[in-house]
Scaffold this active site. Structure first.
Site, PDB file in Angstrom:
ATOM      1  CG  HIS A   7      -0.315   0.275   2.559  1.00 19.87           C
ATOM      2  ND1 HIS A   7      -0.230  -0.764   2.884  1.00 19.87           N
ATOM      3  CD2 HIS A   7       0.233   1.122   3.235  1.00 19.87           C
ATOM      4  CE1 HIS A   7       0.671  -0.838   4.113  1.00 19.87           C
ATOM      5  NE2 HIS A   7       1.049   0.459   3.878  1.00 19.87           N
ATOM      6  CG  HIS A  79       3.721   4.568   5.422  1.00 18.70           C
ATOM      7  ND1 HIS A  79       3.329   5.233   6.353  1.00 18.70           N
ATOM      8  CD2 HIS A  79       3.414   3.373   5.426  1.00 18.70           C
ATOM      9  CE1 HIS A  79       2.208   4.196   6.775  1.00 18.70           C
ATOM     10  NE2 HIS A  79       2.244   3.217   6.072  1.00 18.70           N
ATOM     11  CD  GLU A 130       3.838  -0.869   6.910  1.00 23.55           C
ATOM     12  OE1 GLU A 130       3.048   0.203   6.563  1.00 23.55           O
ATOM     13  OE2 GLU A 130       3.006  -1.166   8.135  1.00 23.55           O
TER      14      GLU A 130
HETATM   15 CO    CO Z   1       1.083   1.070   6.325  1.00 25.09          CO
END
Ligand code: CO
Length: 134
Positions: A7, A79, A130
């Site tokens: 994502h 992020h 991430e």
């Molecule tokens: Co995230």
């Protein structure tokens, strides 16, 4: 090391407003809000055919997202999350190459119930990364 893009995350000052914009203006499918106390955020996911977009709202002023919103009051890209097969192996390999793992360096459980780690944006072209084990 890297698998799929899991994502892209956007910090938002008002999760309800942002959710309604995606639903009503863009016709997107948005999941129910989920509070992640350990990460200091409430999140929803916009589900796209090939990936997801995460909208993040701070739970309170101590949230790391709150300071991001101080600098970016309208919200902004926060992020990007890549999938990895083995988060501990990825972590060891990254530390060996001089990358900095944020927090206490240990994987935490993320929004999908899977272990995640965050890498210092200063080491990756100014982008917070991430990693999520899938
Ligand atoms: Co995230």
């Amino acid at each position: 090391m890297l698998g799929k893009l899991n994502h892209v995350a956007i910090a938002v000052p008002d999760l309800k407003v942002a959710t309604d914009q995606y639903k009503d203006m863009l016709g997107a499918k948005v999941t129910a809000p989920q509070k992640l106390v350990e990460h200091g955020v409430t999140v929803v996911f916009i589900e796209l055919p090939n990936t997801k977009v995460e909208l993040l709202e701070p739970i309170d002023a101590s949230s790391p997202i709150a300071s991001f919103l101080d600098k970016n009051p309208k919200g902004g890209m926060h992020h990007i999350c890549y999938e990895v097969d083995d988060i501990d192996a990825a972590k060891s390999q990254l530390i060996q190459t001089g990358a900095r793992v944020l927090g206490d360096g240990e994987p935490k459980i993320g929004a999908h119930g899977k272990p995640v780690l965050f890498l210092h944006p200063g080491d990756f072209s100014g982008t917070l990364i991430e990693l999520e084990q899938v």
